[in-house]
Design a protein around this motif. Structure first.
Motif, PDB file in Angstrom:
ATOM      1  N   ASP A 596       0.819  -1.214   0.000  1.00 22.13           N
ATOM      2  CA  ASP A 596       0.000   0.000   0.000  1.00 22.13           C
ATOM      3  C   ASP A 596       0.855   1.268   0.000  1.00 22.13           C
ATOM      4  OD1 ASP A 596      -2.619   1.047  -0.028  1.00 22.13           O
ATOM      5  OD2 ASP A 596      -2.523   1.494   2.117  1.00 22.13           O
ATOM      6  N   TRP A 597       2.187   1.061   0.020  1.00 20.95           N
ATOM      7  CA  TRP A 597       3.134   2.163   0.169  1.00 20.95           C
ATOM      8  C   TRP A 597       3.279   2.918  -1.155  1.00 20.95           C
ATOM      9  CZ3 TRP A 597       5.774   3.319   4.741  1.00 20.95           C
ATOM     10  CH2 TRP A 597       6.835   4.226   4.646  1.00 20.95           C
ATOM     11  N   SER A 598       3.125   4.246  -1.077  1.00 21.00           N
ATOM     12  CA  SER A 598       3.206   5.078  -2.275  1.00 21.00           C
ATOM     13  C   SER A 598       3.955   6.361  -1.917  1.00 21.00           C
ATOM     14  CB  SER A 598       1.789   5.418  -2.765  1.00 21.00           C
ATOM     15  OG  SER A 598       1.825   6.279  -3.868  1.00 21.00           O
ATOM     16  N   ALA A 635      -2.855  16.071  -4.640  1.00 21.07           N
ATOM     17  CA  ALA A 635      -4.108  15.930  -3.898  1.00 21.07           C
ATOM     18  C   ALA A 635      -3.927  15.185  -2.582  1.00 21.07           C
ATOM     19  CB  ALA A 635      -5.143  15.209  -4.762  1.00 21.07           C
ATOM     20  N   ASN A 636      -3.090  14.157  -2.588  1.00 14.69           N
ATOM     21  CA  ASN A 636      -3.024  13.264  -1.430  1.00 14.69           C
ATOM     22  C   ASN A 636      -1.657  13.183  -0.760  1.00 14.69           C
ATOM     23  OD1 ASN A 636      -5.750  12.391  -1.859  1.00 14.69           O
ATOM     24  ND2 ASN A 636      -5.019  11.074  -3.512  1.00 14.69           N
ATOM     25  N   GLY A 643       2.902  22.619   2.753  1.00 12.78           N
ATOM     26  CA  GLY A 643       2.861  22.505   1.300  1.00 12.78           C
ATOM     27  C   GLY A 643       3.927  21.590   0.746  1.00 12.78           C
ATOM     28  N   LEU A 644       4.650  20.881   1.618  1.00 10.49           N
ATOM     29  CA  LEU A 644       5.714  19.980   1.192  1.00 10.49           C
ATOM     30  C   LEU A 644       5.192  18.556   1.043  1.00 10.49           C
ATOM     31  CD1 LEU A 644       8.534  21.200   3.626  1.00 10.49           C
ATOM     32  CD2 LEU A 644       8.170  21.902   1.247  1.00 10.49           C
ATOM     33  N   ALA A 645       5.831  17.798   0.157  1.00  5.95           N
ATOM     34  CA  ALA A 645       5.435  16.410  -0.052  1.00  5.95           C
ATOM     35  C   ALA A 645       5.870  15.549   1.131  1.00  5.95           C
ATOM     36  CB  ALA A 645       6.052  15.882  -1.343  1.00  5.95           C
ATOM     37  N   TYR A 646       4.959  14.689   1.590  1.00  5.59           N
ATOM     38  CA  TYR A 646       5.303  13.698   2.611  1.00  5.59           C
ATOM     39  C   TYR A 646       6.286  12.677   2.035  1.00  5.59           C
ATOM     40  CZ  TYR A 646       1.503  14.978   5.868  1.00  5.59           C
ATOM     41  OH  TYR A 646       0.685  15.614   6.763  1.00  5.59           O
ATOM     42  N   GLY A 647       6.913  11.930   2.948  1.00  2.00           N
ATOM     43  CA  GLY A 647       7.773  10.845   2.502  1.00  2.00           C
ATOM     44  C   GLY A 647       6.988   9.730   1.847  1.00  2.00           C
ATOM     45  N   ALA A 648       5.846   9.372   2.421  1.00  5.40           N
ATOM     46  CA  ALA A 648       5.019   8.309   1.847  1.00  5.40           C
ATOM     47  C   ALA A 648       3.586   8.446   2.333  1.00  5.40           C
ATOM     48  CB  ALA A 648       5.567   6.932   2.216  1.00  5.40           C
ATOM     49  N   VAL A 649       2.652   7.993   1.473  1.00  2.00           N
ATOM     50  CA  VAL A 649       1.238   7.925   1.824  1.00  2.00           C
ATOM     51  C   VAL A 649       0.701   6.589   1.324  1.00  2.00           C
ATOM     52  CG1 VAL A 649       0.906  10.428   1.742  1.00  2.00           C
ATOM     53  CG2 VAL A 649       0.529   9.068  -0.318  1.00  2.00           C
ATOM     54  N   SER A 650      -0.465   6.220   1.823  1.00  2.00           N
ATOM     55  CA  SER A 650      -1.109   5.010   1.336  1.00  2.00           C
ATOM     56  C   SER A 650      -1.762   5.275  -0.016  1.00  2.00           C
ATOM     57  CB  SER A 650      -2.160   4.535   2.336  1.00  2.00           C
ATOM     58  OG  SER A 650      -3.271   5.423   2.328  1.00  2.00           O
ATOM     59  N   ARG A 651      -2.209   4.220  -0.669  1.00  2.00           N
ATOM     60  CA  ARG A 651      -2.907   4.394  -1.946  1.00  2.00           C
ATOM     61  C   ARG A 651      -4.168   5.240  -1.778  1.00  2.00           C
ATOM     62  NH1 ARG A 651      -1.192   1.034  -6.493  1.00  2.00           N
ATOM     63  NH2 ARG A 651       0.681  -0.035  -5.768  1.00  2.00           N
ATOM     64  N   GLY A 653      -4.214   7.843   0.315  1.00  2.00           N
ATOM     65  CA  GLY A 653      -3.798   9.179   0.688  1.00  2.00           C
ATOM     66  C   GLY A 653      -3.566   9.398   2.167  1.00  2.00           C
ATOM     67  N   LEU A 654      -3.500   8.337   2.970  1.00  2.00           N
ATOM     68  CA  LEU A 654      -3.219   8.492   4.391  1.00  2.00           C
ATOM     69  C   LEU A 654      -1.713   8.556   4.606  1.00  2.00           C
ATOM     70  CD1 LEU A 654      -5.755   5.898   5.853  1.00  2.00           C
ATOM     71  CD2 LEU A 654      -6.017   8.386   5.690  1.00  2.00           C
ATOM     72  N   PRO A 655      -1.217   9.522   5.391  1.00  2.00           N
ATOM     73  CA  PRO A 655       0.231   9.643   5.588  1.00  2.00           C
ATOM     74  C   PRO A 655       0.820   8.403   6.266  1.00  2.00           C
ATOM     75  CG  PRO A 655      -0.904  11.638   6.294  1.00  2.00           C
ATOM     76  CD  PRO A 655      -1.960  10.594   6.065  1.00  2.00           C
ATOM     77  N   LEU A 656       1.874   7.887   5.678  1.00  2.00           N
ATOM     78  CA  LEU A 656       2.610   6.766   6.259  1.00  2.00           C
ATOM     79  C   LEU A 656       3.988   7.207   6.750  1.00  2.00           C
ATOM     80  CD1 LEU A 656       1.752   3.987   3.625  1.00  2.00           C
ATOM     81  CD2 LEU A 656       0.648   4.410   5.834  1.00  2.00           C
ATOM     82  N   ASP A 657       4.594   8.146   6.083  1.00  2.00           N
ATOM     83  CA  ASP A 657       5.857   8.745   6.511  1.00  2.00           C
ATOM     84  C   ASP A 657       5.656  10.260   6.447  1.00  2.00           C
ATOM     85  OD1 ASP A 657       8.369   9.733   6.930  1.00  2.00           O
ATOM     86  OD2 ASP A 657       9.340   8.675   5.281  1.00  2.00           O
ATOM     87  N   ARG A 658       5.545  10.888   7.609  1.00  2.00           N
ATOM     88  CA  ARG A 658       5.175  12.296   7.675  1.00  2.00           C
ATOM     89  C   ARG A 658       6.359  13.252   7.519  1.00  2.00           C
ATOM     90  NH1 ARG A 658      -0.051  13.020   9.805  1.00  2.00           N
ATOM     91  NH2 ARG A 658      -1.041  11.058  10.438  1.00  2.00           N
ATOM     92  N   VAL A 659       7.552  12.738   7.426  1.00  2.00           N
ATOM     93  CA  VAL A 659       8.723  13.588   7.239  1.00  2.00           C
ATOM     94  C   VAL A 659       8.796  14.033   5.776  1.00  2.00           C
ATOM     95  CG1 VAL A 659      11.249  13.655   7.219  1.00  2.00           C
ATOM     96  CG2 VAL A 659      10.032  12.621   9.147  1.00  2.00           C
ATOM     97  N   SER A 660       9.073  15.308   5.575  1.00  2.00           N
ATOM     98  CA  SER A 660       9.235  15.839   4.218  1.00  2.00           C
ATOM     99  C   SER A 660      10.722  16.014   3.939  1.00  2.00           C
ATOM    100  CB  SER A 660       8.518  17.194   4.078  1.00  2.00           C
ATOM    101  OG  SER A 660       7.131  17.051   4.240  1.00  2.00           O
TER     102      SER A 660
END
Length: 750
Positions: A596-598, A635-636, A643-651, A653-660
Motif C-alpha cells: 500500500d506504500w506510495s 491531492a493526497n 505545502g511539502l510532499a510527505y515521505g510516503a502515503v497510502s494508496r 492518501g493516508l500519511p505513512l511517513d510524515r517527514v518531508s
C-alpha cells in the motif's frame, strides 16, 4: 494672468531605504506611512490644491504598478492629466524627458513642475506659495529648484550651495553629493547650503534645449519611445523595446549639474522625504516615551524607538533609539541613527537573488515566471557548487564525502556508489550550464575513484566503499548501476575520455547479470532474491533517456520502452492514480503495508520522465499518465501545513511517513516544468510556488551552500547532516528551472 502649471509626479522609485516594508512590487509611495492615505494620493491632492490657475496632473509610474496607480487616482480629478507608464525603470532623466515631451505635445511651451511621489509635505498652501515664487524665473528660461533649510547636519541628503545675497529667488552655485558628518556640520554652519528636495520647475523648451545640448541620446531615445506610445483609458504606455534604449541616469547628473543660471527658491513648507525609519519616527504620532508603535506590538521600557509589526506579535523590552520592522517574511533591526544604511542590506540581498526585496508576502500572490531565477542562480553557482567542489571532495582517499555537517565539515561515513555517481552527474550538469569551476577535474576525480576502487570482477559496480576506498559491500545493485549510467552519460556529454568505454562495460554487465530472463524488467541484484521494486527501474529509465540524449542511439529508447511497458502493466494503478513501490517476484503488490506504500516524490519523478519519453518516442498518451500522477501527488501527498510532499502515503492518501525530505520537492519542480511544456493548464505560477517552498523550508534556513534535508510535519528541522546524494536532485531541478525560465534569444533581422 495666472500661468498654467503642468505637474508631473514621478512614481517609479522602489524606496529601498524603507525595506522590508517598501519593496519593488509595493514601494513606499503606495503605503500610508503617516496617515490620511498613500504617499502618492497625498501628493496628487497637494498638486490639485493649487489655489489659482490651471493645473493638469500626470503620474509617471512603472507599468507593473498600473493597476495600483489607477486605483489610487480613480477618485481624483486630474484636470486633463493622467497616467504615463514606463515599461522599465530608466531613472529620473528619462521621466523628466517624458514629462517635457508630453507637455510640448499637449500644451505647447508650458511651465512644467516635476515632484517626487513619496515626500511628506503637510502644508499645501505654503507649498504652492513657494512654487509660485519660482514661476517668473522658470518663465524666463531658468531651471528652478527648491531647497529646504537644514535643521541638523544630515548625511542622507544632497545639498545645494547658493549665493549669499538675500533674495526670494537665489542663484545656485553648485550641487553637492551626500556629505560625511563633518562636512554636513560645515554646511549647516555656513548658512548658504540647503537640502535638495528633488522638485524641479522649468519651461518645456528650456528642458528640451538642455537635453539636446547635454544629453542628446536621452532626448532622442525618449522622443522615439514617446511617439510610438499607445494609450487607452488607463493611461499612456511606452513600448519596451524603445524605452529600454534610453540611458539610465538621474536628472541631477544629466542636466541639473551641467546647466547654467539655475535658480533656487527656499521652501517655506514643512518637508520630509520619509527616506528612513528615523524620518518616520520624526513625523509619526508617538507615545509618551517617544516611541512610534504600529501593529501587534508590546513594548516595555522602550524610548525613542520605531517598532512596527505587519503580522505576528512583536515584543520588545528596554530598547532605546532602535528601529524594528517585522513583516511576515523578514525583520529589520538597527539603531535609528543607522537606518539610512538599510540600502546596504537590500543590495546584499539582491546580490544573492533574495526575493524578499522584490515581492510582498501574500498567500494568494502569483509570482511572475522566472521570479526565482537570480536567487536560484546565485545559490547554485555562487554558494553551493563552490562548497561541494571543495569541502565535499575527498582529496586524500578519492571520491566524494557521503555527507557534510552543518558546519561544512565532512562526515567520515562509508561511500555509496550511487552518491559517488550522483556527484559526478552534478558537476557534469553544472559544466553544461556554464559553471566555470573545475568540473572536468572533478568528473575525472570521481570516475577514477569509482573505476579504480569500486569495480567487481564481472565488470559491475560495488554497492559501498569504506572511507579509504576499500570495499565495504560488494553487492552489485541495480539502483547503483542506474546512477552510474546516468553519471557516465553526462560525463560523456562533457567530453570525458573514459565515460563512453565505462558506459559500454556497464551496459554489458546489466545485460548479462541484471536483466530478468523473463524479460520483465531488471533484477535488484544478480541473485534475484527478495522483494522487487519499481524505483530502480525508474532510475534506469532516467539513465537510458540520458544515454539517448548523449548519443542519439535509439537502442537506448528501446531499453527505456521496456521500463515503460512495466509501468503500464504493473506499476501504475489506474483506480487510485498511484505507483506501487514494493512487489513480489511476479510483480504483484507486496503483502501488508508495503503493498500500500506510495511515495509522492516518485510520482513527481515518474511524471517528468514520462513526459520526456513521450517527447522522444511519440507515445503521447503517456502525458495523461503523467498528469494523473502529478494530480494524485498534489491531492493526497502534501502536508497541508507546509505545502511539502510527505515521505510516503497510502494508496488512499493516508500519511505513512510524515517527514518531508528535500528531494521530493525538487522532483515536484521538474514535474511541473515538464507538464507546463505540454498542452494543458499554465503551470508557471505552480513552478514558482514550488521553487519558493524549496527555498522557504529546505534551503534558506541552512548555512550557505547547504540544505535542511528533513522537515517534520510541523515544519521543524529533524536533519543532523547534509547528505551529498541530494545534490543531484537539487542540481537537476534548479538547472531545469533556469532553462525553462530563460529569456528566448532575440531573432536577428535578415
Amino acid at each position: 494672468m495666472t500661468d498654467r502649471i503642468i505637474s508631473f509626479v514621478m512614481s517609479g522609485g522602489v524606496g529601498s531605504r524603507l525595506w522590508p516594508l517598501s519593496r519593488e512590487d509595493n514601494p513606499k509611495q503606495f503605503h500610508d506611512l503617516s496617515g490620511d492615505g498613500s504617499m502618492l494620493v497625498k501628493t496628487l491632492r497637494r498638486l490639485r490644491a493649487r489655489p489659482n490657475g490651471e493645473t493638469p496632473v500626470f503620474v509617471i509610474a512603472s507599468e507593473r504598478h498600473a493597476a495600483r496607480v489607477n486605483a489610487d487616482i480613480g477618485a481624483i480629478d486630474l484636470a486633463g492629466g493622467g497616467a504615463i507608464f514606463e515599461p522599465t525603470g530608466r531613472n529620473t532623466a528619462a521621466a523628466v524627458a517624458t514629462a517635457t515631451l508630453q507637455t510640448l505635445a499637449t500644451y505647447g511651451d508650458g511651465i512644467v513642475l516635476v515632484v517626487p511621489s513619496d515626500h511628506e509635505i503637510s502644508t499645501d498652501l505654503q507649498f504652492w506659495e513657494t512654487i509660485e515664487k519660482g514661476v517668473p524665473a522658470a518663465g524666463d528660461g531658468r531651471l528652478v529648484v527648491f531647497g529646504i533649510k537644514p535643521t541638523q547636519p544630515e548625511t542622507g541628503y544632497g545639498y545645494i550651495e547658493v549665493s549669499t545675497e538675500p533674495a526670494s529667488v537665489l542663484d545656485v552655485v553648485r550641487f553637492v553629493e551626500k556629505p560625511d558628518l563633518e562636512t554636513a556640520k560645515a554646511y549647516l554652519e555656513a548658512g548658504n547650503f540647503f537640502w535638495n528636495c528633488g522638485i524641479f520647475l522649468f519651461r518645456a523648451s528650456t528642458m528640451r534645449e538642455a537635453f539636446k545640448q547635454f544629453q542628446p541620446q536621452i532626448w532622442e531615445a525618449a522622443e522615439r519611445a514617446f511617439k510610438a506610445a499607445t494609450s487607452d483609458l488607463s493611461g499612456l504606455y511606452m513600448p519596451f523595446e524603445l524605452y529600454e534604449t534610453i540611458p539610465s541616469i538621474s536628472i541631477d547628473y544629466a542636466i541639473a549639474e551641467r546647466i547654467e543660471n539655475i535658480a533656487m527658491v527656499p521652501a517655506t513648507f514643512r518637508w520630509n522625504d520619509l527616506g528612513s525609519w528615523q524620518s518616520l519616527l520624526d513625523v509619526s504620532p508617538s507615545d509618551g516615551h517617544g516611541n512610534v508603535v504600529i501593529g501587534d506590538v508590546v513594548a516595555i521600557d522602550c524610548e525613542n524607538s520605531y517598532i512596527r509589526s505587519e503580522g505576528r506579535l512583536l515584543s520588545a523590552i528596554g530598547l532605546k533609539d532602535v528601529a524594528i520592522v517585522a513583516t511576515p517574511d523578514a525583520t529589520f533591526v538597527a539603531p535609528v541613527s543607522h537606518s539610512q544604511n538599510v540600502k546596504k542590506i537590500v543590495e546584499q540581498l539582491e546580490k544573492s537573488g533574495r526575493l524578499e526585496t522584490k515581492f510582498t508576502p501574500s498567500h494568494d500572490k502569483v509570482l511572475v515566471s522566472g521570479a526565482w531565477r537570480q536567487r536560484v542562480h546565485h545559490w547554485l553557482f555562487e554558494e553551493t557548487l563552490p562548497l561541494w567542489s571543495t569541502a565535499g571532495v575527498d582529496q586524500r582517499y578519492g571520491g566524494f564525502f557521503e555527507a557534510l555537517g552543518f558546519d561544512g565539515a565532512a562526515r567520515m561515513k562509508p561511500k555509496r556508489m550511487r552518491t559517488m555517481a550522483r556527484q559526478v552527474y552534478a558537476f557534469a550538469v553544472a559544466k553544461q550550464r556554464g559553471w566555470d569551476g573545475p568540473a572536468d577535474a572533478l568528473i575525472a576525480h570521481g570516475l577514477a575513484f569509482m573505476d579504480g576502487k569500486g569495480r567487481t570482477d564481472r565488470g559491475g559496480w560495488v554497492r559501498t566503499l569504506n572511507v579509504d576506498g576499500s570495499v565495504a559491500d560488494p553487492i552489485e545493485d541495480a539502483y547503483d548501476h542506474s546512477c552510474v549510467l546516468l553519471a557516465l552519460a553526462n560525463a560523456h556529454m562533457c567530453g570525458n575520455a573514459d565515460a563512453l568505454r565505462l558506459g559500454a562495460e556497464t551496459f554489458a554487465f546489466l545485460d548479462a547479470h541484471l536483466e530478468d530472463t523473463r524479460l520483465t524488467g531488471f533484477l535488484e541484484t544478480p541473485a534475484g532474491e527478495g522483494t522487487r521494486h519499481s524505483n530502480p527501474h525508474m532510475h534506469l529509465l532516467e539513465a537510458f533517456l540520458a544515454w539517448h540524449k548523449a548519443t542519439g542511439d535509439r537502442s537506448h529508447l528501446k531499453r527505456a520502452a521496456r521500463i515503460i511497458d512495466l509501468f503500464r502493466s504493473h506499476f501504475f494503478d489506474a483506480e487510485s492514480w498511484t505507483i506501487g513501490e514494493h512487489f513480489d517476484d511476479d510483480w504483484r503488490p507486496a503483502e501488508g503495508q508495503k503493498g500500500d506504500w506510495s511515495e509522492p516524490g516518485h510520482h513527481f519523478e515518474w511524471a517528468s520522465l514520462l513526459v520526456d519519453f513521450a517527447a522522444r518516442s511519440g507515445q503521447k498518451d503517456l502525458t495523461a499518465y503523467a498528469r494523473k500522477l502529478y494530480a494524485s501527488a498534489i491531492a493526497n501527498g502534501l502536508n497541508r501545513a507546509t505545502g511539502l510532499a510527505y515521505g510516503a502515503v497510502s494508496r488512499q492518501g493516508l500519511p505513512l511517513d510524515r517527514v518531508s525530505r528535500s528531494w521530493p520537492q525538487t522532483e515536484a519542480i521538474k514535474a511541473a516544468i515538464g507538464l507546463d511544456g505540454c498542452a494543458g493548464p499554465d503551470l508557471k505560477p505552480e513552478i514558482e510556488a514550488r521553487v519558493g517552498r524549496l527555498f522557504r523550508w529546505h534551503i534558506d534556513p541552512a548555512p550557505l551552500g547547504l540544505w535542511i534535508d528533513q522537515i517534520d510535519e510541523r515544519g521543524r528541522s529533524v536533519a543532523s547532516e547534509v547528505p551529498a546524494s541530494i545534490f543531484y536532485h537539487l542540481v537537476s531541478a534548479l538547472t531545469q528551472y533556469l532553462d525553462s525560465t530563460a529569456s528566448p534569444e532575440p531573432v536577428s533581422a535578415k
